[in-house]
Design a protein around this motif. Structure first.
Motif, PDB file in Angstrom:
ATOM      1  N   ALA A  81       0.841  -1.191   0.000  1.00 42.97           N
ATOM      2  CA  ALA A  81       0.000   0.000   0.000  1.00 42.97           C
ATOM      3  C   ALA A  81       0.873   1.236   0.000  1.00 42.97           C
ATOM      4  N   GLU A  82       0.379   2.299  -0.620  1.00 44.87           N
ATOM      5  CA  GLU A  82       1.080   3.577  -0.558  1.00 44.87           C
ATOM      6  C   GLU A  82       0.139   4.717  -0.885  1.00 44.87           C
ATOM      7  N   ASN A  83       0.465   5.878  -0.353  1.00 49.11           N
ATOM      8  CA  ASN A  83      -0.288   7.085  -0.639  1.00 49.11           C
ATOM      9  C   ASN A  83      -0.066   7.441  -2.105  1.00 49.11           C
ATOM     10  N   VAL A  84      -1.137   7.741  -2.818  1.00 53.37           N
ATOM     11  CA  VAL A  84      -1.033   8.058  -4.242  1.00 53.37           C
ATOM     12  C   VAL A  84      -0.087   9.235  -4.473  1.00 53.37           C
ATOM     13  N   MET A  85      -0.059  10.187  -3.545  1.00 55.41           N
ATOM     14  CA  MET A  85       0.807  11.354  -3.709  1.00 55.41           C
ATOM     15  C   MET A  85       2.291  11.006  -3.581  1.00 55.41           C
ATOM     16  N   GLU A  86       2.601   9.826  -3.052  1.00 54.25           N
ATOM     17  CA  GLU A  86       3.994   9.401  -2.894  1.00 54.25           C
ATOM     18  C   GLU A  86       4.486   8.543  -4.050  1.00 54.25           C
ATOM     19  N   ILE A  87       3.628   8.233  -4.997  1.00 54.60           N
ATOM     20  CA  ILE A  87       4.013   7.356  -6.101  1.00 54.60           C
ATOM     21  C   ILE A  87       4.992   8.072  -7.022  1.00 54.60           C
ATOM     22  N   ASN A  88       6.111   7.417  -7.281  1.00 57.34           N
ATOM     23  CA  ASN A  88       7.084   7.906  -8.245  1.00 57.34           C
ATOM     24  C   ASN A  88       6.659   7.332  -9.599  1.00 57.34           C
ATOM     25  N   LEU A  89       6.086   8.178 -10.436  1.00 59.26           N
ATOM     26  CA  LEU A  89       5.517   7.737 -11.705  1.00 59.26           C
ATOM     27  C   LEU A  89       6.570   7.115 -12.620  1.00 59.26           C
ATOM     28  N   ALA A  90       7.748   7.690 -12.668  1.00 58.68           N
ATOM     29  CA  ALA A  90       8.813   7.149 -13.524  1.00 58.68           C
ATOM     30  C   ALA A  90       9.206   5.738 -13.076  1.00 58.68           C
ATOM     31  N   ARG A  91       9.317   5.538 -11.763  1.00 61.37           N
ATOM     32  CA  ARG A  91       9.651   4.196 -11.262  1.00 61.37           C
ATOM     33  C   ARG A  91       8.530   3.204 -11.542  1.00 61.37           C
ATOM     34  N   ALA A  92       7.279   3.639 -11.400  1.00 62.66           N
ATOM     35  CA  ALA A  92       6.146   2.758 -11.675  1.00 62.66           C
ATOM     36  C   ALA A  92       6.108   2.370 -13.156  1.00 62.66           C
ATOM     37  N   GLU A  93       6.378   3.318 -14.031  1.00 64.51           N
ATOM     38  CA  GLU A  93       6.392   3.013 -15.473  1.00 64.51           C
ATOM     39  C   GLU A  93       7.537   2.064 -15.819  1.00 64.51           C
ATOM     40  N   GLU A  94       8.689   2.246 -15.197  1.00 67.85           N
ATOM     41  CA  GLU A  94       9.814   1.344 -15.414  1.00 67.85           C
ATOM     42  C   GLU A  94       9.485  -0.058 -14.891  1.00 67.85           C
ATOM     43  N   ALA A  95       8.830  -0.155 -13.743  1.00 70.99           N
ATOM     44  CA  ALA A  95       8.432  -1.460 -13.205  1.00 70.99           C
ATOM     45  C   ALA A  95       7.448  -2.148 -14.149  1.00 70.99           C
ATOM     46  N   ARG A  96       6.522  -1.382 -14.717  1.00 70.99           N
ATOM     47  CA  ARG A  96       5.573  -1.976 -15.668  1.00 70.99           C
ATOM     48  C   ARG A  96       6.304  -2.485 -16.901  1.00 70.99           C
ATOM     49  N   ARG A  97       7.247  -1.702 -17.414  1.00 75.44           N
ATOM     50  CA  ARG A  97       8.000  -2.115 -18.599  1.00 75.44           C
ATOM     51  C   ARG A  97       8.770  -3.412 -18.324  1.00 75.44           C
ATOM     52  N   ARG A  98       9.424  -3.479 -17.146  1.00 78.31           N
ATOM     53  CA  ARG A  98      10.177  -4.683 -16.799  1.00 78.31           C
ATOM     54  C   ARG A  98       9.255  -5.896 -16.667  1.00 78.31           C
ATOM     55  N   ALA A  99       8.104  -5.710 -16.034  1.00 73.31           N
ATOM     56  CA  ALA A  99       7.158  -6.824 -15.862  1.00 73.31           C
ATOM     57  C   ALA A  99       6.628  -7.293 -17.213  1.00 73.31           C
ATOM     58  N   GLU A 100       6.303  -6.362 -18.103  1.00 70.14           N
ATOM     59  CA  GLU A 100       5.816  -6.739 -19.439  1.00 70.14           C
ATOM     60  C   GLU A 100       6.894  -7.493 -20.213  1.00 70.14           C
ATOM     61  N   GLU A 101       8.130  -7.032 -20.103  1.00 67.04           N
ATOM     62  CA  GLU A 101       9.242  -7.695 -20.786  1.00 67.04           C
ATOM     63  C   GLU A 101       9.445  -9.108 -20.247  1.00 67.04           C
ATOM     64  N   LEU A 102       9.402  -9.248 -18.937  1.00 65.00           N
ATOM     65  CA  LEU A 102       9.574 -10.557 -18.317  1.00 65.00           C
ATOM     66  C   LEU A 102       8.443 -11.503 -18.713  1.00 65.00           C
ATOM     67  N   LEU A 103       7.223 -11.006 -18.725  1.00 67.89           N
ATOM     68  CA  LEU A 103       6.086 -11.841 -19.121  1.00 67.89           C
ATOM     69  C   LEU A 103       6.203 -12.293 -20.565  1.00 67.89           C
ATOM     70  N   SER A 104       6.692 -11.437 -21.439  1.00 72.01           N
ATOM     71  CA  SER A 104       6.833 -11.830 -22.852  1.00 72.01           C
ATOM     72  C   SER A 104       7.898 -12.906 -23.016  1.00 72.01           C
ATOM     73  N   LYS A 105       8.924 -12.911 -22.163  1.00 72.04           N
ATOM     74  CA  LYS A 105       9.977 -13.925 -22.229  1.00 72.04           C
ATOM     75  C   LYS A 105       9.524 -15.251 -21.633  1.00 72.04           C
ATOM     76  N   ILE A 106       8.750 -15.169 -20.555  1.00 71.25           N
ATOM     77  CA  ILE A 106       8.322 -16.377 -19.846  1.00 71.25           C
ATOM     78  C   ILE A 106       7.258 -17.129 -20.631  1.00 71.25           C
ATOM     79  N   GLY A 107       6.352 -16.389 -21.253  1.00 73.96           N
ATOM     80  CA  GLY A 107       5.218 -17.019 -21.907  1.00 73.96           C
ATOM     81  C   GLY A 107       4.091 -17.192 -20.907  1.00 73.96           C
ATOM     82  N   ASP A 108       3.058 -17.876 -21.336  1.00 79.91           N
ATOM     83  CA  ASP A 108       1.857 -18.029 -20.504  1.00 79.91           C
ATOM     84  C   ASP A 108       1.895 -19.345 -19.738  1.00 79.91           C
ATOM     85  N   VAL A 109       2.927 -19.506 -18.924  1.00 79.65           N
ATOM     86  CA  VAL A 109       3.114 -20.725 -18.145  1.00 79.65           C
ATOM     87  C   VAL A 109       2.833 -20.396 -16.684  1.00 79.65           C
TER      88      VAL A 109
END
Length: 144
Positions: A81-109
């Motif tokens: 949990a975190e306060n919305v005002m404390e969210i670092n948008l750049a870090r959140a976008e980077e985390a999303r990019r990394r997760a999407e990249e990892l999911l594309s490599k892993i496949g739907d397993v």
């Protein structure tokens, strides 16, 4: 008469104060908790917790957990949990990019690694959308 609210993540107390209303993303739907609410225990889904005190609202992302509601208190034990005002948008976008990249490599397993990457993607997407929406002044109580 206020209701005491505590939002606790695995590593810290995120919020603690007396408030007028708490709105939770329960597994069965969004629920508003007012003072003197009937006792209940509920699991939480990914979403937004809204707390209102004297007309001022604060918003918190929550990535699962449980909430215990008593007539004079709401205790939220969140997986994350975190306060919305404390969210670092750049870090959140980077985390999303990394997760999407990892999911594309892993496949739907259905492995632990796949489930962890999927959870990371859900959480980063929630954080991004919450920061964009709630920092722009669009929401109303219960939104999210």
């Amino acid at each position: 008469m206020p209701i005491h609210c505590e939002i606790i993540s695995q590593d810290r107390i995120v919020f603690q104060d007396d408030v007028d209303i708490v709105v939770l993303p329960g597994e069965e739907g969004v629920m508003g908790i007012l003072p003197n609410h009937a006792p209940l225990l509920t699991t939480l889904k990914y979403g937004i917790i809204t707390v209102r005190k004297k007309g001022e609202e604060q918003y918190f992302t929550v990535a699962g957990g449980v909430a215990e509601v008593l007539p004079e208190e709401v205790v939220i034990l969140a997986d994350a949990a975190e306060n919305v005002m404390e969210i670092n948008l750049a870090r959140a976008e980077e985390a999303r990019r990394r997760a999407e990249e990892l999911l594309s490599k892993i496949g739907d397993v259905d492995t632990d690694e796949y489930l962890a990457a999927q959870a990371a993607l859900r959480r980063s997407t929630l954080r991004i959308s919450a920061a964009q929406r709630y920092r722009s002044g669009q929401p109303r109580i219960g939104g999210g």
